[in-house]
Write a protein that holds these residues in place. Structure first.
Motif, PDB file in Angstrom:
ATOM      1  N   GLN A   1       0.865  -1.178   0.000  1.00 52.53           N
ATOM      2  CA  GLN A   1       0.000   0.000   0.000  1.00 52.53           C
ATOM      3  C   GLN A   1       0.904   1.230   0.000  1.00 52.53           C
ATOM      4  N   VAL A   2       0.961   1.892  -1.131  1.00 56.20           N
ATOM      5  CA  VAL A   2       1.872   3.019  -1.317  1.00 56.20           C
ATOM      6  C   VAL A   2       1.079   4.314  -1.372  1.00 56.20           C
ATOM      7  N   ALA A   3       1.581   5.342  -0.709  1.00 56.51           N
ATOM      8  CA  ALA A   3       0.918   6.645  -0.736  1.00 56.51           C
ATOM      9  C   ALA A   3       0.837   7.154  -2.164  1.00 56.51           C
ATOM     10  N   ILE A   4      -0.355   7.546  -2.582  1.00 60.39           N
ATOM     11  CA  ILE A   4      -0.583   8.053  -3.934  1.00 60.39           C
ATOM     12  C   ILE A   4      -0.455   9.570  -3.927  1.00 60.39           C
ATOM     13  N   ASN A   5       0.371  10.091  -4.806  1.00 61.89           N
ATOM     14  CA  ASN A   5       0.510  11.541  -4.909  1.00 61.89           C
ATOM     15  C   ASN A   5      -0.589  12.111  -5.784  1.00 61.89           C
ATOM     16  N   SER A   6      -0.965  13.340  -5.488  1.00 60.74           N
ATOM     17  CA  SER A   6      -2.055  13.979  -6.230  1.00 60.74           C
ATOM     18  C   SER A   6      -1.665  15.401  -6.583  1.00 60.74           C
ATOM     19  N   GLY A   7      -2.456  15.999  -7.479  1.00 57.44           N
ATOM     20  CA  GLY A   7      -2.210  17.375  -7.871  1.00 57.44           C
ATOM     21  C   GLY A   7      -1.122  17.491  -8.915  1.00 57.44           C
TER      22      GLY A   7
ATOM     23  N   SER B   1       4.306  19.460  -7.645  1.00 55.28           N
ATOM     24  CA  SER B   1       4.144  19.506  -6.186  1.00 55.28           C
ATOM     25  C   SER B   1       4.551  18.197  -5.515  1.00 55.28           C
ATOM     26  N   TRP B   2       4.804  17.179  -6.300  1.00 55.29           N
ATOM     27  CA  TRP B   2       5.095  15.876  -5.703  1.00 55.29           C
ATOM     28  C   TRP B   2       6.355  15.869  -4.849  1.00 55.29           C
ATOM     29  N   PRO B   3       7.444  16.563  -5.249  1.00 56.82           N
ATOM     30  CA  PRO B   3       8.613  16.583  -4.361  1.00 56.82           C
ATOM     31  C   PRO B   3       8.303  17.151  -2.973  1.00 56.82           C
ATOM     32  N   TYR B   4       7.371  18.109  -2.907  1.00 55.15           N
ATOM     33  CA  TYR B   4       6.959  18.642  -1.610  1.00 55.15           C
ATOM     34  C   TYR B   4       6.244  17.554  -0.802  1.00 55.15           C
ATOM     35  N   GLN B   5       5.386  16.804  -1.464  1.00 52.34           N
ATOM     36  CA  GLN B   5       4.675  15.725  -0.782  1.00 52.34           C
ATOM     37  C   GLN B   5       5.645  14.656  -0.291  1.00 52.34           C
ATOM     38  N   TRP B   6       6.645  14.333  -1.111  1.00 53.05           N
ATOM     39  CA  TRP B   6       7.641  13.337  -0.707  1.00 53.05           C
ATOM     40  C   TRP B   6       8.458  13.838   0.487  1.00 53.05           C
ATOM     41  N   ALA B   7       8.817  15.127   0.472  1.00 52.55           N
ATOM     42  CA  ALA B   7       9.593  15.688   1.582  1.00 52.55           C
ATOM     43  C   ALA B   7       8.788  15.649   2.880  1.00 52.55           C
ATOM     44  N   ASP B   8       7.507  15.993   2.793  1.00 54.80           N
ATOM     45  CA  ASP B   8       6.665  15.955   3.991  1.00 54.80           C
ATOM     46  C   ASP B   8       6.567  14.536   4.551  1.00 54.80           C
ATOM     47  N   ALA B   9       6.436  13.546   3.668  1.00 53.54           N
ATOM     48  CA  ALA B   9       6.370  12.154   4.117  1.00 53.54           C
ATOM     49  C   ALA B   9       7.686  11.728   4.753  1.00 53.54           C
TER      50      ALA B   9
END
Length: 351
Positions: free
Chosen positions: A264-270, A274-282
């Motif tokens: 179960q892998v986190a799905i990026n959106s938007g 913006s995905w590098p920001y989502q990866w950094a937050d994770a």
């Protein structure tokens, strides 16, 4: 205490400030997972057009680290040209957001114009066909952009390449309000955990007690290390542990194990930008787990051969640390592979 001081001093003499996230096998795992996931897709065709004959995402996954020296072999003209054009290339691999934070925000303490989030954004834009100084200030070619995304998607999922530890004089972790607060008097920079030193014998003993299989033997002709930087533990030791706990021996075996496990892998959106920001937050979430229940001693002042002053700390981790750290590393490696495949497929979707 004399022995400890000697260990700290020796470690400081050989400590490298350039971090190599996940090590060779970890990055190859990320590339191998993505190779399998994009096979036969439009992204696969676009990737093949940018790679040389015989190359794969797995085989080029360490290129951005190999350009830093000759440990991968002689430098190619392509590598030399990249390094000459990118004097700050070493800064592209990480950011230094205090690990206690929840989010990466442009311009806040620990971030930089050339850090990993900004570099990934630029490389993604290049593969999207965008160009010009505003979106591609480093002048990355499409091939370079692919090589960087392949490597740095792995980097950004290594918790210590995003979540940084800053230490007060009393040994407690603190959150500086601005970078100028990190003055090496009241607040110290651990340099991505590179300056936290673990007793290597203790690490080996913990690994033997909790992880199946044998600990890797020292390479012939290489002196046994007295200490292991915390960053190095997360670069390579936990990758070895994760592979052993998964009963795999090679990056390709681990990649197949990862896919077969249907994670179960986190799905990026938007917007994909913006995905590098989502990866950094994770990764900040993961860094909180990495630093949970660890303690450091008082700062030990060191002076490099060049006369530069820096500080080391001895670090202690819970006796069972190899178990949760290897489980977290396994999760992060798998997510990195899936996210690498996803970002390439978002850049080059199916027609």
């Amino acid at each position: 205490m004399k022995k400890l001081a000697c260990v700290v001093a020796l470690a400081g003499a050989f400590l490298s400030t350039e971090a190599l996230a996940w090590g060779n096998d970890g990055h190859r795992v990320v590339g191998a997972i993505a190779d399998k996931l994009i096979k036969g897709s439009a992204a696969d065709k676009q990737v093949a057009a940018l790679l040389l004959p015989g190359e794969s995402l797995e085989s080029v996954a360490n290129w951005a680290d190999c350009v830093k020296g000759t440990w991968c072999g002689p430098q190619t003209p392509e590598m030399v040209g990249y390094v000459e054009a990118n004097p700050k290339a070493g800064e592209y691999h990480y950011t230094d957001v205090p690990f206690q934070k929840a989010h990466y925000h442009d311009g806040e303490v620990g971030t930089a114009p050339d850090d990993i989030v900004q570099t990934l954004k630029q490389a993604i834009a290049v593969l999207q066909g965008k160009d010009g100084a505003a979106v591609n200030p480093h002048g990355f070619s499409k091939r370079q952009a692919l090589l960087l995304i392949t490597h740095m998607t792995g980097d950004i999922h290594q918790p210590l390449h995003v979540g940084a530890a800053f230490v007060a004089a009393d040994g407690k972790f603190v959150v500086p309000a601005k970078h100028s607060d990190v003055d090496a008097v009241a607040i110290f920079d651990s340099r991505g955990g590179n300056n936290f030193l673990m007793d290597d014998d203790k690490v080996a003993t913990m690994g033997a007690a909790h992880i199946p299989g044998e600990n890797p033997k020292p390479r012939e002709g290489v002196p046994k290390a007295l200490t292991k930087p915390f960053h190095s533990y997360w670069d390579s030791t936990v990758v070895d542990y994760a592979m052993r706990r998964s009963s795999t021996r090679t990056p390709q075996q681990f990649a197949q194990y990862a896919i077969d496990s249907k994670p179960q892998v986190a799905i990026n959106s938007g917007d994909v930008q913006s995905w590098p920001y989502q990866w950094a937050d994770a990764s900040l979430v993961a860094a909180k787990s990495a630093y949970q229940d660890v303690t450091v001693g008082p700062p030990q002042k060191q002076t490099s051969k060049k006369g530069e002053v820096f500080y080391n700390w001895t670090m202690e981790v819970p006796a069972s640390y190899p178990v949760p750290s290897s489980a977290l590393a396994r999760t992060q490696l798998i997510e990195a592979g899936y996210h690498l495949a996803a970002v390439l497929q978002a850049i080059w979707p199916q027609p």
